[in-house]
Design a protein around this motif. Structure first.
Motif, short mmCIF file in Angstrom:
data_model
loop_
_atom_site.label_atom_id
_atom_site.label_comp_id
_atom_site.label_asym_id
_atom_site.label_seq_id
_atom_site.Cartn_x
_atom_site.Cartn_y
_atom_site.Cartn_z
N GLY A 204 44.36 69.29 49.92
CA GLY A 204 45.28 68.93 48.85
C GLY A 204 45.13 67.48 48.45
O GLY A 204 44.37 66.71 49.04
N GLU A 205 45.87 67.12 47.43
CA GLU A 205 45.81 65.76 46.90
C GLU A 205 46.50 64.78 47.84
O GLU A 205 47.57 65.07 48.38
N LEU A 206 45.87 63.64 48.00
CA LEU A 206 46.46 62.57 48.81
C LEU A 206 47.23 61.64 47.88
O LEU A 206 46.71 60.66 47.35
N GLY A 207 48.48 61.99 47.65
CA GLY A 207 49.31 61.29 46.67
C GLY A 207 49.43 59.80 46.92
O GLY A 207 49.42 59.00 45.98
N ALA A 208 49.56 59.40 48.17
CA ALA A 208 49.71 57.97 48.48
C ALA A 208 48.48 57.19 48.04
O ALA A 208 48.58 56.08 47.52
N TYR A 209 47.29 57.78 48.23
CA TYR A 209 46.06 57.09 47.83
C TYR A 209 45.88 57.12 46.31
O TYR A 209 45.40 56.16 45.72
N ARG A 210 46.29 58.21 45.67
CA ARG A 210 46.22 58.27 44.20
C ARG A 210 47.10 57.17 43.62
O ARG A 210 46.68 56.44 42.72
N GLU A 211 48.31 57.03 44.15
CA GLU A 211 49.21 55.98 43.68
C GLU A 211 48.61 54.60 43.92
O GLU A 211 48.69 53.72 43.05
N MET A 212 48.01 54.42 45.09
CA MET A 212 47.39 53.13 45.40
C MET A 212 46.28 52.81 44.40
O MET A 212 46.21 51.68 43.89
N MET A 213 45.44 53.79 44.08
CA MET A 213 44.34 53.54 43.15
C MET A 213 44.83 53.34 41.72
O MET A 213 44.30 52.50 41.00
N ASP A 214 45.87 54.07 41.32
CA ASP A 214 46.46 53.86 39.98
C ASP A 214 46.99 52.43 39.87
O ASP A 214 46.78 51.75 38.86
N GLU A 215 47.70 51.99 40.90
CA GLU A 215 48.25 50.63 40.91
C GLU A 215 47.12 49.59 40.90
O GLU A 215 47.18 48.60 40.17
N ALA A 216 46.08 49.82 41.67
CA ALA A 216 44.96 48.89 41.74
C ALA A 216 44.27 48.78 40.38
O ALA A 216 43.92 47.69 39.94
N ARG A 217 44.05 49.92 39.70
CA ARG A 217 43.43 49.87 38.38
C ARG A 217 44.28 49.09 37.39
O ARG A 217 43.77 48.32 36.58
N ALA A 218 45.60 49.30 37.45
CA ALA A 218 46.50 48.59 36.54
C ALA A 218 46.46 47.08 36.79
O ALA A 218 46.42 46.28 35.84
N ILE A 219 46.46 46.67 38.05
CA ILE A 219 46.41 45.24 38.38
C ILE A 219 45.08 44.64 37.93
O ILE A 219 45.05 43.57 37.31
N ALA A 220 43.98 45.32 38.22
CA ALA A 220 42.66 44.81 37.83
C ALA A 220 42.55 44.69 36.31
O ALA A 220 42.04 43.69 35.79
N THR A 221 43.05 45.70 35.59
CA THR A 221 43.00 45.67 34.13
C THR A 221 43.82 44.50 33.59
O THR A 221 43.38 43.78 32.69
N LYS A 222 45.00 44.30 34.15
CA LYS A 222 45.87 43.19 33.72
C LYS A 222 45.15 41.85 33.92
O LYS A 222 45.18 40.98 33.05
N ARG A 223 44.47 41.69 35.03
CA ARG A 223 43.76 40.44 35.30
C ARG A 223 42.59 40.24 34.34
O ARG A 223 42.32 39.12 33.90
N MET A 224 41.90 41.33 33.99
CA MET A 224 40.81 41.23 33.02
C MET A 224 41.36 40.81 31.65
O MET A 224 40.80 39.94 30.98
N VAL A 225 42.46 41.41 31.24
CA VAL A 225 43.08 41.08 29.95
C VAL A 225 43.52 39.62 29.94
O VAL A 225 43.30 38.91 28.94
#
Length: 104
Positions: free
Chosen positions: A44-65
């Motif tokens: 099954g889906e590892l929700g905690a890791y999905r959330e972690m990766m979603d948050e990481a992508r958002a932070i990285a994108t914000k820093r690039m912007v």
């Protein structure tokens, strides 16, 4: 700020400024890491890791912007994401692209 993964922005003439990037390294709480490890036994889906990766992508994108804004960019084209495992339960996310200014 317009963000696209193409090498153009429809209807805009672009002047290239520079490559810009953002990154972060994220990890999960050890308790959630253990629970996720147990989840791998049944599948099954590892929700905690999905959330972690979603948050990481958002932070990285914000820093690039933020980096693009400092250069006076109107957009970032050719955006790409990459991830790598740093250690068990921790991952780096990097996003990069080309900062551009609209001309004409």
């Amino acid at each position: 700020m317009i963000l696209v993964n193409t090498d153009f922005i429809s209807g805009k003439k672009l002047e290239t400024i520079s490559i810009v990037k953002g990154s972060t390294i994220q990890s999960k709480h050890v308790g959630k890491d253990i629970l996720s490890g147990l989840k791998t036994l049944v599948g099954g889906e590892l929700g905690a890791y999905r959330e972690m990766m979603d948050e990481a992508r958002a932070i990285a994108t914000k820093r690039m912007v933020e980096e693009a804004e400092k250069l006076g960019a109107d957009g970032v084209i050719n955006i790409r994401y990459a991830t790598s495992a740093i250690m068990q339960g921790a991952a780096e996310v990097i996003v990069y692209g080309t900062a551009v200014k609209f001309i004409g």
